[in-house]
Design a protein around this motif. Structure first.
Motif, PDB file in Angstrom:
ATOM      1  N   SER A 175     -39.960  20.006 -55.702  1.00  0.00           N
ATOM      2  CA  SER A 175     -41.179  20.464 -55.036  1.00  0.00           C
ATOM      3  C   SER A 175     -41.250  21.991 -55.013  1.00  0.00           C
ATOM      4  O   SER A 175     -42.292  22.580 -55.310  1.00  0.00           O
ATOM      5  N   ILE A 176     -40.142  22.634 -54.667  1.00  0.00           N
ATOM      6  CA  ILE A 176     -40.119  24.099 -54.627  1.00  0.00           C
ATOM      7  C   ILE A 176     -40.258  24.671 -56.034  1.00  0.00           C
ATOM      8  O   ILE A 176     -40.946  25.674 -56.256  1.00  0.00           O
ATOM      9  N   GLY A 177     -39.589  24.040 -57.011  1.00  0.00           N
ATOM     10  CA  GLY A 177     -39.678  24.521 -58.388  1.00  0.00           C
ATOM     11  C   GLY A 177     -41.085  24.414 -58.948  1.00  0.00           C
ATOM     12  O   GLY A 177     -41.548  25.309 -59.663  1.00  0.00           O
ATOM     13  N   ASN A 178     -41.773  23.323 -58.628  1.00  0.00           N
ATOM     14  CA  ASN A 178     -43.158  23.178 -59.071  1.00  0.00           C
ATOM     15  C   ASN A 178     -44.038  24.259 -58.466  1.00  0.00           C
ATOM     16  O   ASN A 178     -44.907  24.827 -59.145  1.00  0.00           O
ATOM     17  N   LEU A 179     -43.815  24.561 -57.202  1.00  0.00           N
ATOM     18  CA  LEU A 179     -44.570  25.626 -56.549  1.00  0.00           C
ATOM     19  C   LEU A 179     -44.283  26.974 -57.205  1.00  0.00           C
ATOM     20  O   LEU A 179     -45.204  27.765 -57.468  1.00  0.00           O
ATOM     21  N   MET A 180     -43.007  27.247 -57.491  1.00  0.00           N
ATOM     22  CA  MET A 180     -42.651  28.518 -58.120  1.00  0.00           C
ATOM     23  C   MET A 180     -43.246  28.630 -59.520  1.00  0.00           C
ATOM     24  O   MET A 180     -43.750  29.690 -59.913  1.00  0.00           O
ATOM     25  N   ALA A 181     -43.193  27.536 -60.278  1.00  0.00           N
ATOM     26  CA  ALA A 181     -43.768  27.548 -61.623  1.00  0.00           C
ATOM     27  C   ALA A 181     -45.270  27.782 -61.570  1.00  0.00           C
ATOM     28  O   ALA A 181     -45.837  28.557 -62.351  1.00  0.00           O
ATOM     29  N   TRP A 182     -45.955  27.104 -60.633  1.00  0.00           N
ATOM     30  CA  TRP A 182     -47.396  27.254 -60.490  1.00  0.00           C
ATOM     31  C   TRP A 182     -47.774  28.702 -60.187  1.00  0.00           C
ATOM     32  O   TRP A 182     -48.807  29.189 -60.652  1.00  0.00           O
ATOM     33  N   SER A 183     -46.931  29.394 -59.432  1.00  0.00           N
ATOM     34  CA  SER A 183     -47.249  30.756 -59.002  1.00  0.00           C
ATOM     35  C   SER A 183     -46.871  31.811 -60.035  1.00  0.00           C
ATOM     36  O   SER A 183     -47.492  32.889 -60.058  1.00  0.00           O
ATOM     37  N   SER A 184     -45.868  31.568 -60.863  1.00  0.00           N
ATOM     38  CA  SER A 184     -45.327  32.624 -61.712  1.00  0.00           C
ATOM     39  C   SER A 184     -45.624  32.481 -63.193  1.00  0.00           C
ATOM     40  O   SER A 184     -45.501  33.465 -63.934  1.00  0.00           O
ATOM     41  N   ILE A 185     -45.989  31.297 -63.658  1.00  0.00           N
ATOM     42  CA  ILE A 185     -46.227  31.118 -65.093  1.00  0.00           C
ATOM     43  C   ILE A 185     -47.346  32.034 -65.582  1.00  0.00           C
ATOM     44  O   ILE A 185     -47.251  32.641 -66.661  1.00  0.00           O
ATOM     45  N   GLY A 186     -48.413  32.171 -64.801  1.00  0.00           N
ATOM     46  CA  GLY A 186     -49.532  33.005 -65.221  1.00  0.00           C
ATOM     47  C   GLY A 186     -49.140  34.453 -65.409  1.00  0.00           C
ATOM     48  O   GLY A 186     -49.558  35.100 -66.390  1.00  0.00           O
ATOM     49  N   PHE A 187     -48.330  34.995 -64.502  1.00  0.00           N
ATOM     50  CA  PHE A 187     -47.901  36.392 -64.618  1.00  0.00           C
ATOM     51  C   PHE A 187     -47.030  36.593 -65.849  1.00  0.00           C
ATOM     52  O   PHE A 187     -47.245  37.522 -66.643  1.00  0.00           O
ATOM     53  N   ASN A 188     -46.030  35.723 -66.036  1.00  0.00           N
ATOM     54  CA  ASN A 188     -45.163  35.848 -67.208  1.00  0.00           C
ATOM     55  C   ASN A 188     -45.954  35.676 -68.497  1.00  0.00           C
ATOM     56  O   ASN A 188     -45.705  36.369 -69.493  1.00  0.00           O
ATOM     57  N   MET A 189     -46.899  34.742 -68.485  1.00  0.00           N
ATOM     58  CA  MET A 189     -47.735  34.526 -69.654  1.00  0.00           C
ATOM     59  C   MET A 189     -48.520  35.781 -70.007  1.00  0.00           C
ATOM     60  O   MET A 189     -48.635  36.153 -71.181  1.00  0.00           O
ATOM     61  N   LEU A 190     -49.056  36.465 -68.995  1.00  0.00           N
ATOM     62  CA  LEU A 190     -49.849  37.666 -69.250  1.00  0.00           C
ATOM     63  C   LEU A 190     -49.004  38.775 -69.864  1.00  0.00           C
ATOM     64  O   LEU A 190     -49.451  39.479 -70.782  1.00  0.00           O
ATOM     65  N   ILE A 191     -47.760  38.946 -69.378  1.00  0.00           N
ATOM     66  CA  ILE A 191     -46.873  39.964 -69.942  1.00  0.00           C
ATOM     67  C   ILE A 191     -46.569  39.662 -71.408  1.00  0.00           C
ATOM     68  O   ILE A 191     -46.633  40.543 -72.278  1.00  0.00           O
ATOM     69  N   VAL A 192     -46.235  38.410 -71.707  1.00  0.00           N
ATOM     70  CA  VAL A 192     -45.911  38.032 -73.083  1.00  0.00           C
ATOM     71  C   VAL A 192     -47.158  38.134 -73.972  1.00  0.00           C
ATOM     72  O   VAL A 192     -47.078  38.597 -75.125  1.00  0.00           O
TER      73      VAL A 192
END
Length: 310
Positions: A175-192
């Motif tokens: 549950s916590i990992g899904n929340l973290m992924a939901w919040s951070s994937i967009g930022f990492n994606m934008l950098i890449v």
């Protein structure tokens, strides 16, 4: 007259370059002031407090006196099984969660890069929206979604005969990992994605002329060229994950029997400082955690941020 004597003096040019360099460096002044005020200064204050301990006389009922104890707090912290248990839980969580987040971020960035500019612009902002949502708000949203009483996820899985208790010990990290992924994937994606857009398109054209497929171009050209961006986002993820606090702390309000008060290192430090009043010991644990986070980040950076060999 000799040629050397005819050359104009270089001193004004050097002074101009120095002035321009100082102007450029002045843009970093606000950052360094904030870094010194809110990071370096608290670090030294914590280091100072960690060398003392408040002790009570008269079997603990007398007035407390602050005494210098040297590195006793650090010795106790290094032997604190609950603190290191939380560190182990978070380290295992990071070892599983961070690679999955990075793979998803790179995949989305590659898809955006392969799409047309108009289509990429249409999807880029929605993918970044979860990152722009404040962390506390995001956690509250997902706590509602996970709730077995009012949330929609538990009844949905029940339709397929799955008893999904997202607050149970077996699913809490998911549950916590899904929340973290939901919040951070967009930022990492934008950098890449920004790193991919900076690559000259002639490189891809040359590869296509040589007969390389799009998959081959993505794996052998695009991913290696954004390696530094991947290292940056991974280091930031390591630092953030090892210091995870707000997510499990809010989950604790829903399932205190699963998320204990020392569930993560930061939660243990918070408990020692504000629940038990042991600020000096909490300061020592904070220094230990800072050393662990810094060491882990430095090791990963050292192992991955190397120039590729030809």
């Amino acid at each position: 007259m000799s040629t050397a004597a005819k050359q104009p003096p270089r001193a004004p040019h050097l002074r101009w370059k120095r002035v321009m360099a100082l102007k450029g460096a002045s843009f970093t002044l606000p950052f360094f002031l904030g870094f010194a005020l809110f990071t370096v200064t608290p670090l030294f204050m914590a280091l100072k407090e960690s060398l003392y301990r408040a002790k009570s006389s008269g079997l603990g009922f007398g007035e407390k006196t602050v005494e210098f104890v040297g590195f006793d707090n650090f010795a106790e912290g290094l032997a604190d099984a609950k603190f290191w248990g939380g560190m182990g839980r978070v380290a295992l969580f990071a070892a599983i969660c961070i690679p999955l987040i990075q793979v998803a971020s790179v995949g989305l960035a590659l898809l955006l890069d392969a799409a047309s500019q108009r289509l990429a612009d249409r999807f880029r902002l929605p993918l970044l929206v979860p990152f722009m949502v404040p962390g506390i708000v995001a956690t509250l949203i997902w706590i509602y979604l996970y709730s077995p009483d009012v949330g929609p996820l538990t009844p949905f899985f029940a339709l397929f005969g799955i008893d999904a208790d997202f607050y149970s010990g077996s699913l809490i990290w998911i549950s916590i990992g899904n929340l973290m992924a939901w919040s951070s994937i967009g930022f990492n994606m934008l950098i890449v994605y920004a790193a991919l857009r900076a690559v000259p398109p002639e490189i891809y054209d040359s590869a296509r002329i040589d007969g390389a497929s799009e998959w081959r171009i993505a794996w052998s050209i695009k991913v290696p060229l954004v390696r530094r961006s991947l290292v940056l986002t991974t280091v930031l993820s390591i630092i953030g994950t090892l210091q995870i606090f707000s997510d499990p702390m809010l989950f604790r309000s829903m399932t205190p029997e699963t998320v204990t008060r020392d569930f993560t290192p930061i939660m243990a430090i918070y408990d020692w400082a504000f629940a038990q009043g042991e600020f000096n010991y909490a300061a020592a644990l904070s220094i230990i955690l800072a050393v662990v986070v810094g060491t882990a980040s430095a090791i990963f950076y050292r192992l991955t941020n190397k120039a590729p060999t030809s």
